[in-house]
Design an enzyme around this catalytic site. Structure first.
Site, mmCIF file in Angstrom:
data_model
loop_
_atom_site.group_PDB
_atom_site.id
_atom_site.type_symbol
_atom_site.label_atom_id
_atom_site.label_comp_id
_atom_site.label_asym_id
_atom_site.label_seq_id
_atom_site.Cartn_x
_atom_site.Cartn_y
_atom_site.Cartn_z
ATOM 1 N N GLY A 15 0.822 -1.213 0.000
ATOM 2 C CA GLY A 15 0.000 0.000 0.000
ATOM 3 C C GLY A 15 0.858 1.265 0.000
ATOM 4 O O GLY A 15 2.088 1.199 -0.112
ATOM 5 N N ILE A 17 1.627 3.830 2.287
ATOM 6 C CA ILE A 17 2.660 4.049 3.314
ATOM 7 C C ILE A 17 3.524 2.796 3.456
ATOM 8 O O ILE A 17 4.752 2.873 3.544
ATOM 9 C CB ILE A 17 2.029 4.463 4.659
ATOM 10 C CG1 ILE A 17 1.222 5.754 4.463
ATOM 11 C CG2 ILE A 17 3.107 4.685 5.724
ATOM 12 C CD1 ILE A 17 0.427 6.200 5.670
ATOM 13 N N ASN A 40 -6.456 -2.965 -1.991
ATOM 14 C CA ASN A 40 -6.278 -1.546 -2.316
ATOM 15 C C ASN A 40 -4.831 -1.312 -2.737
ATOM 16 O O ASN A 40 -4.218 -0.309 -2.395
ATOM 17 C CB ASN A 40 -6.647 -0.687 -1.090
ATOM 18 C CG ASN A 40 -6.740 0.781 -1.419
ATOM 19 O OD1 ASN A 40 -6.842 1.164 -2.591
ATOM 20 N ND2 ASN A 40 -6.664 1.621 -0.410
ATOM 21 N N LYS A 90 -9.140 2.642 5.054
ATOM 22 C CA LYS A 90 -8.794 3.981 5.563
ATOM 23 C C LYS A 90 -9.627 5.132 5.017
ATOM 24 O O LYS A 90 -9.254 6.290 5.195
ATOM 25 C CB LYS A 90 -7.316 4.239 5.295
ATOM 26 C CG LYS A 90 -6.964 4.184 3.818
ATOM 27 C CD LYS A 90 -5.562 4.702 3.543
ATOM 28 C CE LYS A 90 -5.321 4.815 2.056
ATOM 29 N NZ LYS A 90 -4.098 5.429 1.686
ATOM 30 N N SER A 130 -3.326 7.221 14.117
ATOM 31 C CA SER A 130 -3.636 8.467 13.420
ATOM 32 C C SER A 130 -3.917 9.587 14.411
ATOM 33 O O SER A 130 -4.443 9.352 15.504
ATOM 34 C CB SER A 130 -4.878 8.222 12.554
ATOM 35 O OG SER A 130 -5.426 9.435 12.117
ATOM 36 N N TYR A 155 -13.968 4.790 11.065
ATOM 37 C CA TYR A 155 -12.533 4.623 10.785
ATOM 38 C C TYR A 155 -11.704 5.133 11.966
ATOM 39 O O TYR A 155 -10.808 4.456 12.468
ATOM 40 C CB TYR A 155 -12.143 5.371 9.498
ATOM 41 C CG TYR A 155 -10.663 5.628 9.411
ATOM 42 C CD1 TYR A 155 -9.791 4.607 9.066
ATOM 43 C CD2 TYR A 155 -10.131 6.887 9.732
ATOM 44 C CE1 TYR A 155 -8.422 4.826 9.041
ATOM 45 C CE2 TYR A 155 -8.777 7.109 9.714
ATOM 46 C CZ TYR A 155 -7.925 6.083 9.361
ATOM 47 O OH TYR A 155 -6.572 6.304 9.348
ATOM 48 N N LYS A 159 -9.012 3.210 14.938
ATOM 49 C CA LYS A 159 -7.660 3.579 15.383
ATOM 50 C C LYS A 159 -7.634 3.725 16.910
ATOM 51 O O LYS A 159 -6.713 3.260 17.576
ATOM 52 C CB LYS A 159 -7.196 4.874 14.701
ATOM 53 C CG LYS A 159 -6.972 4.722 13.204
ATOM 54 C CD LYS A 159 -5.883 3.699 12.895
ATOM 55 C CE LYS A 159 -5.724 3.405 11.423
ATOM 56 N NZ LYS A 159 -4.825 2.280 11.132
ATOM 57 N N PHE A 184 0.126 12.378 11.322
ATOM 58 C CA PHE A 184 -0.694 13.517 10.941
ATOM 59 C C PHE A 184 -1.081 13.308 9.461
ATOM 60 O O PHE A 184 -1.593 12.244 9.153
ATOM 61 C CB PHE A 184 0.020 14.827 11.338
ATOM 62 C CG PHE A 184 -0.210 15.041 12.834
ATOM 63 C CD1 PHE A 184 0.350 14.189 13.777
ATOM 64 C CD2 PHE A 184 -1.069 16.015 13.290
ATOM 65 C CE1 PHE A 184 0.053 14.303 15.147
ATOM 66 C CE2 PHE A 184 -1.376 16.151 14.651
ATOM 67 C CZ PHE A 184 -0.810 15.288 15.568
ATOM 68 N N ASN A 205 -8.823 12.772 -0.261
ATOM 69 C CA ASN A 205 -7.829 13.586 0.450
ATOM 70 C C ASN A 205 -7.341 14.732 -0.423
ATOM 71 O O ASN A 205 -7.380 14.665 -1.651
ATOM 72 C CB ASN A 205 -6.650 12.715 0.895
ATOM 73 C CG ASN A 205 -7.089 11.679 1.908
ATOM 74 O OD1 ASN A 205 -7.058 10.487 1.638
ATOM 75 N ND2 ASN A 205 -7.548 12.115 3.063
ATOM 76 N N ARG A 237 -3.729 21.678 8.599
ATOM 77 C CA ARG A 237 -3.258 20.320 8.876
ATOM 78 C C ARG A 237 -1.728 20.311 8.858
ATOM 79 O O ARG A 237 -1.086 21.210 8.315
ATOM 80 C CB ARG A 237 -3.731 19.334 7.786
ATOM 81 C CG ARG A 237 -5.223 19.160 7.676
ATOM 82 C CD ARG A 237 -5.795 18.369 8.839
ATOM 83 N NE ARG A 237 -7.226 18.124 8.660
ATOM 84 C CZ ARG A 237 -8.178 18.984 9.020
ATOM 85 N NH1 ARG A 237 -7.857 20.145 9.583
ATOM 86 N NH2 ARG A 237 -9.457 18.695 8.823
HETATM 87 N N1 UFG Z 1 -10.005 19.272 1.501
HETATM 88 C C1 UFG Z 1 -10.569 20.128 0.596
HETATM 89 N N2 UFG Z 1 -10.931 19.621 -0.611
HETATM 90 C C2 UFG Z 1 -10.777 18.317 -0.948
HETATM 91 C C3 UFG Z 1 -10.195 17.457 -0.008
HETATM 92 C C4 UFG Z 1 -9.834 17.959 1.214
HETATM 93 O O1 UFG Z 1 -10.745 21.320 0.858
HETATM 94 O O2 UFG Z 1 -11.151 17.928 -2.065
HETATM 95 C C5 UFG Z 1 -9.593 19.809 2.807
HETATM 96 C C6 UFG Z 1 -10.319 19.164 3.966
HETATM 97 O O3 UFG Z 1 -11.553 19.791 4.177
HETATM 98 C C7 UFG Z 1 -9.317 19.386 5.085
HETATM 99 C C8 UFG Z 1 -7.959 19.304 4.377
HETATM 100 O O4 UFG Z 1 -8.226 19.516 3.010
HETATM 101 O O5 UFG Z 1 -9.472 20.649 5.608
HETATM 102 C C9 UFG Z 1 -7.289 17.977 4.533
HETATM 103 O O6 UFG Z 1 -8.195 16.957 4.167
HETATM 104 P P1 UFG Z 1 -7.747 15.442 3.934
HETATM 105 O O7 UFG Z 1 -8.978 14.676 3.563
HETATM 106 O O8 UFG Z 1 -6.586 15.395 3.011
HETATM 107 O O9 UFG Z 1 -7.203 15.018 5.352
HETATM 108 P P2 UFG Z 1 -7.964 14.887 6.742
HETATM 109 O O10 UFG Z 1 -7.176 15.692 7.703
HETATM 110 O O11 UFG Z 1 -9.382 15.160 6.668
HETATM 111 O O12 UFG Z 1 -7.857 13.315 6.970
HETATM 112 C C10 UFG Z 1 -6.629 12.756 7.281
HETATM 113 C C11 UFG Z 1 -6.578 11.284 6.881
HETATM 114 C C12 UFG Z 1 -7.516 10.471 7.684
HETATM 115 C C13 UFG Z 1 -7.349 10.774 9.143
HETATM 116 C C14 UFG Z 1 -7.434 12.248 9.404
HETATM 117 C C15 UFG Z 1 -7.136 12.609 10.818
HETATM 118 O O13 UFG Z 1 -6.907 11.140 5.526
HETATM 119 O O14 UFG Z 1 -7.223 9.126 7.461
HETATM 120 O O15 UFG Z 1 -6.451 12.908 8.632
HETATM 121 O O16 UFG Z 1 -7.393 13.942 11.039
HETATM 122 F F1 UFG Z 1 -8.318 10.165 9.862
#
Ligand code: UFG
Length: 343
Positions: A15, A17, A40, A90, A130, A155, A159, A184, A205, A237
């Site tokens: 996968g 990571i 996946n 995930k 996570s 999910y 964790k 993170f 993501n 983030r």
């Molecule tokens: N975002 C957008 N547009 C998109 C996708 C994401 O604006 O099309 C924003 C999200 O709203 C968020 C930021 O980009 O503000 C990051 O979003 P991600 O989906 O990339 O990451 P997350 O922080 O939501 O999720 C990640 C991991 C998860 C984990 C989580 C823990 O993907 O597995 O961090 O906080 F659970």
């Protein structure tokens, strides 16, 4: 005297990571056995790993939900020195719609794995956790002492519960030594651009969505919310380069193998310590690639927290690990990967 080659099992090693960790382990001289159910991931990743390191890891296609397969695997490989466990589902959104898939995939497999590790001569485990366990933390940056919050998704709960299962098992079995790494936001790809993240369908993501928009696969990026209480209104983030993250695993495994751990259950945050907003990511992407992204602001996404970035002091001090690559490095590597897979 020849030094012993330690044999590390990497579950989910084909996968995103996992494959980067396999490369770092091989670079450090570990012997690697991968198990993956290919749900996946793709077998071609194995050849790509060989392309980078020149070494072919042992591979067995095994579904960790099949208890007997797991037991049989460990009968064949009772000389395993350590396990790094990635194999899990995930996708946050999918977990909300299909929670039982997540509890079965992520919890059953962990239990079966622990039951077998408990029988090994060398009982060492690194668990892929996570920062989602912190939810919206009360204080930033987030230290390992921060309160564990009610999970935002099934999910996230896998964790949280996964950590608890390991902790309880460590209390009952003091021969078991474990480290949970709370990641993170992992992004980017290996510098060779031969391994990286390959989302199925529409990426959930941010960074895969950004690179797919950059290359023209998606018309535009929706930025979910621009009215958050952050300097530019978008969520913050801690984006960590997957190669830095992978190195944290080899260091953590060395700590367990050299028996340097002070507790038999340890937890570390793995991030850069720096928060970046969605707009900062978009602007950095433009700067490093020269590609202007088509984007617009959209509604907030349900379940998103406002801001999360790591206090990395514990990992810096105790593991001696620190992220070295920047957000720009990570975005450039993600872009090279995207271009390579579409060419
Ligand atoms: N975002 C957008 N547009 C998109 C996708 C994401 O604006 O099309 C924003 C999200 O709203 C968020 C930021 O980009 O503000 C990051 O979003 P991600 O989906 O990339 O990451 P997350 O922080 O939501 O999720 C990640 C991991 C998860 C984990 C989580 C823990 O993907 O597995 O961090 O906080 F659970």
């Amino acid at each position: 005297m020849a030094t012993k080659i330690h044999k590390i099992l990497v579950t989910g090693g084909l996968g995103y990571i996992g494959s980067h960790v396999v490369v770092e382990l091989q670079n450090k001289g570990f012997g690697v056995v991968i198990i993956d159910d290919l749900s996946n991931s793709s077998l071609s990743v194995l050849d790509r790993i060989v392309g980078i390191t020149g070494i072919k890891p042992v591979f067995e296609k095994i579904d960790l939900k099949e208890k007997k397969s797991v037991t049989d695997f460990f009968i064949r490989h009772e000389d395993i020195d350590g396990v790094i466990h990635f194999a899990a589902s995930k996708a946050v959104g999918e977990s909300v719609n299909n929670p039982l898939k997540y509890y079965e995939n992520n919890i059953h497999s962990l239990v079966y794995l622990l039951q077998e590790i408990n029988k090994l001569a060398s009982q060492k485990l690194i668990f892929s956790s996570s920062c989602t366990v912190y939810g919206q933390a009360d204080e930033l940056p987030i230290s390992e002492e921060a309160q564990i919050k009610e999970p935002e998704s099934p999910y996230g709960n896998t964790k949280k519960v996964g950590e608890q299962i390991i902790k309880d098992t460590c209390s009952a079995n003091t021969l078991l030594n474990t480290i949970a790494l709370r990641y993170f936001n992992p992004i980017g790809a290996h510098e060779s651009a031969t391994i990286g993240e390959l989302p199925i369908g529409t990426p959930q993501n941010l960074v895969p969505f950004v690179t797919q928009t950059g290359i023209g696969l998606r018309e535009k990026l929706s930025i979910f919310g621009n009215d958050y209480p952050t300097p530019d209104g978008t969520c913050i983030r801690d984006y960590i380069h997957v190669v830095d993250l992978a190195k944290a695993h080899t260091i953590a495994m060395e700590r367990l193998i050299e028996e340097k751990n002070t507790e038999n259950y340890e937890v570390y945050n793995i991030g850069t310590g720096k928060g970046s907003s969605v707009l900062e990511v978009v602007n950095a992407f433009k700067k490093v690639t020269g590609v202007r992204l088509n984007y617009s602001f959209a509604e907030r996404r349900a379940g998103d927290i406002i801001s999360a970035y790591a206090d990395t002091k514990k990992a810096n001090r105790i593991l001696g690990w620190k992220s070295e690559l920047t957000l720009k490095d990570a975005l450039l590597s993600a872009w090279k990967w995207e271009k390579k897979i579409r060419s």
